[in-house]
Design an enzyme around this catalytic site. Structure first.
Site, PDB file in Angstrom:
ATOM      1  CE1 TYR A 112      -9.783  24.705  58.780  1.00 25.32           C
ATOM      2  CE2 TYR A 112     -11.640  23.395  58.037  1.00 25.32           C
ATOM      3  CZ  TYR A 112     -10.341  23.837  57.866  1.00 25.32           C
ATOM      4  OH  TYR A 112      -9.615  23.410  56.781  1.00 25.32           O
ATOM      5  CE  LYS A 124     -10.023  26.660  55.660  1.00 24.07           C
ATOM      6  NZ  LYS A 124      -8.863  27.354  55.085  1.00 24.07           N
TER       7      LYS A 124
HETATM    8  P1  NAP Z   1      -1.008  21.670  57.184  1.00 22.95           P
HETATM    9  O1  NAP Z   1      -0.332  20.456  56.655  1.00 22.95           O
HETATM   10  O2  NAP Z   1      -1.296  21.741  58.639  1.00 22.95           O
HETATM   11  O3  NAP Z   1      -0.127  22.926  56.732  1.00 22.95           O
HETATM   12  C1  NAP Z   1      -0.500  24.227  57.109  1.00 22.95           C
HETATM   13  C2  NAP Z   1       0.718  25.121  57.130  1.00 22.95           C
HETATM   14  O4  NAP Z   1       0.289  26.436  57.471  1.00 22.95           O
HETATM   15  C3  NAP Z   1       1.766  24.680  58.158  1.00 22.95           C
HETATM   16  O5  NAP Z   1       3.056  24.692  57.569  1.00 22.95           O
HETATM   17  C4  NAP Z   1       1.624  25.748  59.242  1.00 22.95           C
HETATM   18  O6  NAP Z   1       2.826  26.047  59.931  1.00 22.95           O
HETATM   19  C5  NAP Z   1       1.205  26.952  58.425  1.00 22.95           C
HETATM   20  N1  NAP Z   1       0.603  27.996  59.239  1.00 22.95           N
HETATM   21  C6  NAP Z   1      -0.264  27.859  60.269  1.00 22.95           C
HETATM   22  N2  NAP Z   1      -0.570  29.045  60.805  1.00 22.95           N
HETATM   23  C7  NAP Z   1       0.127  29.981  60.097  1.00 22.95           C
HETATM   24  C8  NAP Z   1       0.242  31.381  60.174  1.00 22.95           C
HETATM   25  N3  NAP Z   1      -0.422  32.094  61.106  1.00 22.95           N
HETATM   26  N4  NAP Z   1       1.055  32.021  59.286  1.00 22.95           N
HETATM   27  C9  NAP Z   1       1.729  31.313  58.365  1.00 22.95           C
HETATM   28  N5  NAP Z   1       1.669  29.983  58.238  1.00 22.95           N
HETATM   29  C10 NAP Z   1       0.873  29.313  59.100  1.00 22.95           C
HETATM   30  O7  NAP Z   1      -2.410  21.939  56.459  1.00 22.95           O
HETATM   31  P2  NAP Z   1      -2.969  21.507  55.001  1.00 22.95           P
HETATM   32  O8  NAP Z   1      -3.794  20.308  55.198  1.00 22.95           O
HETATM   33  O9  NAP Z   1      -1.887  21.522  53.999  1.00 22.95           O
HETATM   34  O10 NAP Z   1      -3.978  22.725  54.759  1.00 22.95           O
HETATM   35  C11 NAP Z   1      -3.705  23.825  53.906  1.00 22.95           C
HETATM   36  C12 NAP Z   1      -4.966  24.653  53.758  1.00 22.95           C
HETATM   37  O11 NAP Z   1      -6.010  23.860  53.190  1.00 22.95           O
HETATM   38  C13 NAP Z   1      -5.522  25.196  55.074  1.00 22.95           C
HETATM   39  O12 NAP Z   1      -6.065  26.481  54.879  1.00 22.95           O
HETATM   40  C14 NAP Z   1      -6.606  24.198  55.412  1.00 22.95           C
HETATM   41  O13 NAP Z   1      -7.559  24.767  56.275  1.00 22.95           O
HETATM   42  C15 NAP Z   1      -7.147  23.886  54.037  1.00 22.95           C
HETATM   43  N6  NAP Z   1      -7.851  22.607  53.935  1.00 22.95           N
HETATM   44  C16 NAP Z   1      -7.233  21.423  54.193  1.00 22.95           C
HETATM   45  C17 NAP Z   1      -7.948  20.231  54.067  1.00 22.95           C
HETATM   46  C18 NAP Z   1      -7.331  18.873  54.307  1.00 22.95           C
HETATM   47  O14 NAP Z   1      -8.065  17.878  54.252  1.00 22.95           O
HETATM   48  N7  NAP Z   1      -6.041  18.754  54.531  1.00 22.95           N
HETATM   49  C19 NAP Z   1      -9.294  20.245  53.692  1.00 22.95           C
HETATM   50  C20 NAP Z   1      -9.893  21.481  53.450  1.00 22.95           C
HETATM   51  C21 NAP Z   1      -9.174  22.648  53.561  1.00 22.95           C
HETATM   52  P3  NAP Z   1       3.196  25.302  61.317  1.00 22.95           P
HETATM   53  O15 NAP Z   1       3.480  23.898  60.972  1.00 22.95           O
HETATM   54  O16 NAP Z   1       4.448  26.024  61.783  1.00 22.95           O
HETATM   55  O17 NAP Z   1       2.031  25.448  62.214  1.00 22.95           O
END
Ligand code: NAP
Length: 255
Positions: free
Chosen positions: A155, A159
């Site tokens: 990851y 990133k």
């Molecule tokens: P999340 O709640 O897990 O939501 C991610 C979404 O992306 C889910 O709806 C998932 O669908 C979808 N997804 C996964 N693989 C996919 C694919 N191949 N094609 C299309 N959609 C896909 O995550 P989040 O926390 O909102 O994170 C959003 C972004 O921010 C990500 O890039 C993550 O790495 C980044 N981020 C998050 C955090 C944090 O603390 N939350 C921190 C830093 C960066 P399914 O449910 O069907 O799998």
């Protein structure tokens, strides 16, 4: 007048979490929204929950961003159904955490594919429309984990790769009226961080408390914190900003 009146924004992985927060914020400023996610029913359900400005529309489209043909087809559907595309937010993401010696090749490949090939596929599909109209805003989701995080070799590499990709997009696409930036969130409360807590055999609230303590502003983030920065970076007010990664992390990167 909203900053996004008559704009169409595509947000990947936006059926929930940060992506949905960004979708709602851009909608509140006038944008029409395409929510892309793996499951079309979930994407459509989320699109139905958006509070839209007068005259704006929302659609939900099933799309695995790793699938090149599906990414191209989804962008074409957005143009057909919403009349154009102006903003692309590459938000879809997954984690498959493990210490390096236990990390499988499959988990390495999957994380690389969703984050890097996914951004490549979606950006390539959108940029042909952006170049034609000499206008486009690209926003990629990096992470504070890009700086290194135990258990996240895959990851953090992906990133940080997104940050390099964003800089290159800024250089290549700038002459065509297109900006590309990234946001590197710190700890944002979503299903992704709840899943991390479960993996660490902790209650989500306990992990949130520990992260708040380790964060200079002494709280964890919410999707709205990322959405506010996204709404600025994808707006015309930010048209002299490109290739940048903005850490939205409550000061976590400062150590
Ligand atoms: P999340 O709640 O897990 O939501 C991610 C979404 O992306 C889910 O709806 C998932 O669908 C979808 N997804 C996964 N693989 C996919 C694919 N191949 N094609 C299309 N959609 C896909 O995550 P989040 O926390 O909102 O994170 C959003 C972004 O921010 C990500 O890039 C993550 O790495 C980044 N981020 C998050 C955090 C944090 O603390 N939350 C921190 C830093 C960066 P399914 O449910 O069907 O799998």
């Amino acid at each position: 007048m909203g900053r996004y009146d008559r704009r169409v924004a595509v947000i990947t992985g936006a059926a929930r979490g940060i992506g949905f927060g960004i979708a709602q914020r851009l909608a509140s400023e006038g944008a029409s929204i395409a929510i892309l996610d793996l499951d079309e029913a979930a994407a459509q359900e989320a699109a139905g929950r958006l509070e839209l400005a007068d005259g704006a529309r929302a659609v939900g489209i099933g799309c695995d961003v790793v699938d090149t043909a599906a990414a191209e087809a989804a962008v074409q559907r957005v143009v057909d159904e919403l009349g154009g595309i102006h903003v692309l937010v590459n938000n879809a993401g997954i984690t498959r955490d493990n210490l390096l010696f236990k990390m499988t090749e499959e988990d390495w490949d999957l994380v690389m594919n969703v984050h890097l090939k996914g951004v490549f596929n979606m950006t390539k599909a959108a940029q042909s429309r952006f170049v034609e109209q000499k206008y486009g805003k690209i926003l990629n989701l990096s992470s504070v984990s890009a700086l290194g995080n135990r258990g996240q070799a895959n990851y953090s590499a992906a990133k940080m790769g997104i940050q390099g990709l964003t800089r290159t997009l800024g250089i290549e696409l700038g002459p065509f009226g297109i900006t590309a930036n990234a946001i590197a969130p710190g700890f944002i409360v979503t299903e992704m961080t709840d899943a991390t807590a479960r993996r660490l055999k902790m209650e989500p609230e306990e992990l949130q408390r520990l992260n708040a303590e380790a964060t200079p502003v002494r709280r964890v983030g919410q999707p709205e914190d990322i959405a506010a920065a996204a709404a600025f970076l994808c707006s015309d007010e930010a048209s002299f900003i490109t290739g940048q990664t903005l850490y939205v992390d409550g000061g976590r990167k400062l150590g």
